[in-house]
Motif scaffolding. Sequence first.
Motif, mmCIF file in Angstrom:
data_model
loop_
_atom_site.group_PDB
_atom_site.id
_atom_site.type_symbol
_atom_site.label_atom_id
_atom_site.label_comp_id
_atom_site.label_asym_id
_atom_site.label_seq_id
_atom_site.Cartn_x
_atom_site.Cartn_y
_atom_site.Cartn_z
ATOM 1 N N PRO A 124 0.814 -1.225 0.000
ATOM 2 C CA PRO A 124 0.000 0.000 0.000
ATOM 3 C C PRO A 124 0.845 1.271 0.000
ATOM 4 N N LYS A 125 1.990 1.219 0.714
ATOM 5 C CA LYS A 125 2.881 2.374 0.802
ATOM 6 C C LYS A 125 4.322 1.874 0.808
ATOM 7 N N LEU A 126 5.187 2.509 0.035
ATOM 8 C CA LEU A 126 6.593 2.098 0.009
ATOM 9 C C LEU A 126 7.191 2.166 1.414
ATOM 10 N N ASN A 127 8.080 1.221 1.701
ATOM 11 C CA ASN A 127 8.718 1.187 3.008
ATOM 12 C C ASN A 127 10.223 1.016 2.863
ATOM 13 N N ALA A 128 10.893 0.836 3.992
ATOM 14 C CA ALA A 128 12.362 0.815 3.999
ATOM 15 C C ALA A 128 12.936 -0.591 3.836
ATOM 16 N N GLY A 174 30.404 4.891 -15.504
ATOM 17 C CA GLY A 174 31.698 5.149 -14.888
ATOM 18 C C GLY A 174 31.628 5.774 -13.508
ATOM 19 N N ASN A 175 30.501 5.610 -12.834
ATOM 20 C CA ASN A 175 30.297 6.231 -11.529
ATOM 21 C C ASN A 175 30.190 5.190 -10.421
ATOM 22 N N PHE A 176 30.250 5.660 -9.175
ATOM 23 C CA PHE A 176 30.056 4.791 -8.019
ATOM 24 C C PHE A 176 28.565 4.547 -7.792
ATOM 25 N N LEU A 177 28.267 3.434 -7.148
ATOM 26 C CA LEU A 177 26.907 3.135 -6.706
ATOM 27 C C LEU A 177 26.924 2.933 -5.196
ATOM 28 N N ALA A 178 25.921 3.476 -4.528
ATOM 29 C CA ALA A 178 25.823 3.303 -3.077
ATOM 30 C C ALA A 178 24.365 3.113 -2.688
ATOM 31 N N ASP A 179 24.152 2.349 -1.620
ATOM 32 C CA ASP A 179 22.816 2.115 -1.091
ATOM 33 C C ASP A 179 22.622 2.943 0.172
ATOM 34 N N ILE A 180 21.495 3.646 0.241
ATOM 35 C CA ILE A 180 21.133 4.367 1.462
ATOM 36 C C ILE A 180 20.049 3.557 2.167
ATOM 37 N N HIS A 181 20.373 3.084 3.368
ATOM 38 C CA HIS A 181 19.425 2.292 4.157
ATOM 39 C C HIS A 181 18.777 3.195 5.210
ATOM 40 N N PHE A 182 17.466 3.308 5.142
ATOM 41 C CA PHE A 182 16.713 4.114 6.095
ATOM 42 C C PHE A 182 16.034 3.208 7.116
ATOM 43 N N ALA A 183 15.951 3.686 8.353
ATOM 44 C CA ALA A 183 15.147 2.975 9.348
ATOM 45 C C ALA A 183 13.669 3.116 8.990
ATOM 46 N N GLU A 184 13.320 4.279 8.475
ATOM 47 C CA GLU A 184 11.961 4.551 8.003
ATOM 48 C C GLU A 184 12.069 5.443 6.776
ATOM 49 N N LEU A 185 11.371 5.083 5.722
ATOM 50 C CA LEU A 185 11.490 5.838 4.478
ATOM 51 C C LEU A 185 10.888 7.227 4.656
ATOM 52 N N PRO A 186 11.627 8.285 4.307
ATOM 53 C CA PRO A 186 11.077 9.641 4.409
ATOM 54 C C PRO A 186 9.911 9.850 3.444
ATOM 55 N N ASP A 187 9.232 10.975 3.594
ATOM 56 C CA ASP A 187 8.181 11.361 2.650
ATOM 57 C C ASP A 187 8.744 11.303 1.235
#
Length: 230
Positions: A124-128, A174-187
């Motif tokens: 129903p709503k995207l989450n983290a 040719g760029n870096f990739l990174a993952d941002i892990h949130f405890a709770e997804l922001p608006d």
Amino acid sequence: MADYKKEAAKAALGFIRQGHTIGLGAGSTVVHLADLIKQNRDLAETVTFVSSSFKTNNYLVENKLKVQSALLINKLDCYFDGCDQFDSQLNALKSGGGIHTAEKILAAMAKDFVLMGDEGKFVPKLNAAYPLVIEILPLALQMILNRLATEFPGAEVKFRMSNQKDGALISENGNFLADIHFAELPDLQDLNIRVKMIPGIVEHSLFYKMATKAIIAGENGVRIIEAPVR
């Protein structure tokens, strides 16, 4: 057991017409769709494919389907892709493949951007549960890390590392990739804007208000969801 991804691909076939130029992303549902088109001679002989995925592009060429470079076109009739998760507003997180920059470019070219997947992808709503992936210009690396720490305190940033060579995983650009892990997804609207406004971030993996339709296949059959009026 039913192959729900294949059922979703069968439903997607109904949106494709002879002479269309369509975009394909990556994943097993996309492969199913390519196979179904190949089996339909009228479509296979007249449809032109553009893909955001190196692997999908190779698969199309191997199967002797007509492939065009995105460099040579400026619009698509449809773009079809899977995702990790999508919600009732058809916002999506596409965090797995790390090719979200190319995927967004093709999605933006398309008259219709159609998400495909089994019912497990729908929330129903995207989450983290999945990270937000960012593509980073190397020159901006340290500045971006500092900005992210300030903008999103508590979020954890992890670089994607190569498992076949020493060092960082490098994108096709040719760029870096990174993952941002949130405890709770922001608006989502706020997240979309704030991340894009950091200089040096090429793109992120939140597809905010981009999809026009979603095809969900599951135990109760296939559903097609239309995006709300925007």
